[in-house]
Each structure stands twice: as C-alpha cells, then as structure tokens.
Design an enzyme around this catalytic site. Structure first.
Site, PDB file in Angstrom:
ATOM      1  N   SER A  94       2.738   3.606  -7.647  1.00  0.00           N
ATOM      2  CA  SER A  94       2.441   2.213  -7.957  1.00  0.00           C
ATOM      3  C   SER A  94       3.214   1.337  -6.985  1.00  0.00           C
ATOM      4  CB  SER A  94       2.901   1.915  -9.387  1.00  0.00           C
ATOM      5  OG  SER A  94       3.003   0.530  -9.591  1.00  0.00           O
ATOM      6  N   LEU A 137       0.817  -1.214   0.000  1.00  0.00           N
ATOM      7  CA  LEU A 137       0.000   0.000   0.000  1.00  0.00           C
ATOM      8  C   LEU A 137       0.849   1.262   0.000  1.00  0.00           C
ATOM      9  CD1 LEU A 137      -2.680  -1.162   2.595  1.00  0.00           C
ATOM     10  CD2 LEU A 137      -2.783  -1.299   0.088  1.00  0.00           C
ATOM     11  N   GLU A 145      -7.439   5.598 -11.417  1.00  0.00           N
ATOM     12  CA  GLU A 145      -7.429   5.842 -12.871  1.00  0.00           C
ATOM     13  C   GLU A 145      -6.091   5.497 -13.513  1.00  0.00           C
ATOM     14  OE1 GLU A 145      -8.729   9.798 -13.785  1.00  0.00           O
ATOM     15  OE2 GLU A 145     -10.831   9.284 -13.475  1.00  0.00           O
ATOM     16  N   HIS A 180      -3.228   4.401  -2.661  1.00  0.00           N
ATOM     17  CA  HIS A 180      -4.311   3.634  -2.029  1.00  0.00           C
ATOM     18  C   HIS A 180      -5.003   4.480  -0.949  1.00  0.00           C
ATOM     19  CE1 HIS A 180      -1.632   0.212  -3.375  1.00  0.00           C
ATOM     20  NE2 HIS A 180      -2.793  -0.120  -3.906  1.00  0.00           N
TER      21      HIS A 180
END
Ligand code: PAF
Length: 282
Positions: free
Chosen positions: A187, A33, A150, A37
C-alpha cells in the site's frame, strides 16, 4: 511514455488511439507507486495494446483531512519509475478542474447498499468520492479494460456496480493483492510506517491466515473474539474493524451457509497509519 497534464490532450490522444483500433487497459492510481501497481500494469499490458495510468490524489474520497494531507506524493519519482519499467504507455496527471469542472464535490450514488457496509460505515462519503472520480476518469480515458487491486475489495465491487448501473463500456478486472515478503499487503500508506511498525504489521495478514484455518471449524462469534484478542495484545495497533462478509453482498455474517462464498475484511491502525486487508476464505 507520453504524459498528459490536462484533459484535452489526454482526450485527443485517446481518440487517436481508438481510431487506430487500439485496445486500452487503464489503471487509475493516487501515486506513490509500488510493486502492487506494477502488477496491475503487467496484467493490463498482457491483455491490451496500450496501458494508460493516472495519478490523482482525489480529495473527495478522504473523510479525514489529516489522511489527505499526509498521503504520500512524489510524482517525479513515480514518473521516473514508470519510465524505467517501460510498461505504461501514457500517464494522465489531471488537475482538479479536469476532473471536477463544477468544483470539488462528490456526486451522490446508490450502489444497492454496497456503500453502506464496512468502509462505508467508517468513512462516510468515501465511496461517493471514489465513484465520482472513477466515473469521470473512465469517461475521459474510455478504456476497454480497467484494473483495480483486490486490497480494496469493497471499492472493486462498487466500481463494478457503478459501471453496470451507468452502462459504461468497460470491463472491470480485479487483481490479486500484492504482498511484501512478510505478508503485509502493499500500500502507498506503508511508506508512512517505521521499519519496526512495518515488521509488526505482518500480524494483520498472519491473522487473516489463522481466520482461514478457523473458517467452518469454529463459529463466527468465536473467530471474531479470537481476532479481537490478538489485536488487544498488540502494542501501538488498534483494530478498527474485523468482519467476515458474504463476498457478493458484502454483508457481515454470523453464520456460514454452505452455498455462499465468504471473505474476511480487516482494518488496523498502526500508529496513525490506517491499513486495510482482506482474504477469501477457502
Ligand atoms: O484505489 C485507489 O487508488 C483510488 O481509490 C482510485 C481508484 C484511484 C480512485 O481515486
């Protein structure tokens, strides 16, 4: 924060919450995470009574076994982080058998062709894997709202299609891409970059910003060529694909039509780390 390590206890919890009339927001993850997130959880917390998240590194969506092996996993760290932030009310940590009672295999979906574009071409079977796990998670967690970043724009479009096709009673929300200070999209895979690679990878977002400047000023083939040239000059990076596509159909375009919305999509391998990004063209 409540932690559920099997399907039955999760389902009992969800039933109790539903009986109390609680509105559930859900953000499924594969762990490792990061701030991206957390931004999903914050949106979910603002729009629901209760936030549930899950961590499950889903084997069926990895077409590359090496990528699956190297995917960062540190559930204890993730749990500590979630406890610390206090935004998530319940965390679901299913085992394979909880999500794949009939064995680890994907269902086969037809997402009206969305699955054949971009990631679908480069990662065969990926969206069948995503569809299978997301469908099962949504059926078990029964959220009112579910949140997806997104950054994986094609995944988001496919999940909206899945929910629509299966008439699942959940509203899907996309959350804006959360970026590091240098513009790199957050990411879990960024953890695998060296500090030098992490810095160099800012060229991905910088390039998308340039594409936005070039949008409707020069032709699509000329934009494609300029992007290719930028990455030909980068050491230790390879451009896997760059496409400008219609935001709705995700079909690549070679020409800008006045009444359509477009988005630029890019995948770059930095060393062995595959990074994905996109930008709405404005
Ligand atoms: O975006 C992800 O992290 C995964 O694809 C998801 C949606 C959790 C399904 O495994």
């Amino acid at each position: 924060m409540e932690i559920f390590r099997d399907k039955k206890t999760l389902i009992d919890y969800v039933e109790r919450q539903k009986e109390m009339g609680k509105k559930i927001g859900f953000a499924p993850t594969m762990g490792a995470l990061h701030e991206g997130h957390l931004s999903l959880y914050k949106i979910a917390a603002a729009e629901n009574d209760l936030v549930i998240s899950s961590i499950f590194v889903n084997p069926t969506q990895f077409n590359n076994p090496d990528d699956l092996t190297k995917y960062p996993r540190d559930t204890e760290r993730d749990i500590a982080l979630l406890k610390n932030t206090g935004i998530v009310d319940a965390l679901y940590l299913p085992e394979v058998a909880d999500l794949y009672p009939d064995g680890l295999k994907s269902k086969s979906y037809d997402f009206d062709g969305l699955e054949n574009e971009m990631e679908g071409k480069f990662r065969p079977g990926h969206f069948d894997g995503v569809g299978t796990v997301v469908e099962e998670l949504l059926r078990q967690v029964k959220p009112n709202n579910a949140y997806f970043g997104e950054k994986d724009y094609q995944q988001l479009a496919i999940i909206e299609k899945l929910v629509d096709q299966l008439h699942l009673p959940v509203k899907i929300h996309g959350a804006p891409i959360y970026r590091e200070a240098n513009g790199l999209a957050m990411s879990s895979r960024n953890e695998r970059l060296t500090p030098v690679q992490r810095d160099a990878a800012k060229v991905i977002h910088d390039t998308l910003l340039k594409v936005n400047d070039w949008f409707r000023v020069i032709t699509v083939p000329e934009i494609n060529k300029r992007v290719k040239d930028i990455f030909d000059d980068q050491r230790g990076m390879t451009l896997e694909y760059f496409e400008i596509a219609d935001e709705k159909t995700l079909k690549q375009t070679d020409f800008f039509y006045k009444d359509k919305k477009y988005r630029a999509f890019i995948v770059v391998n930095v060393g062995t780390v595959r990074l994905i990004d996109n930008l709405h063209l404005d």
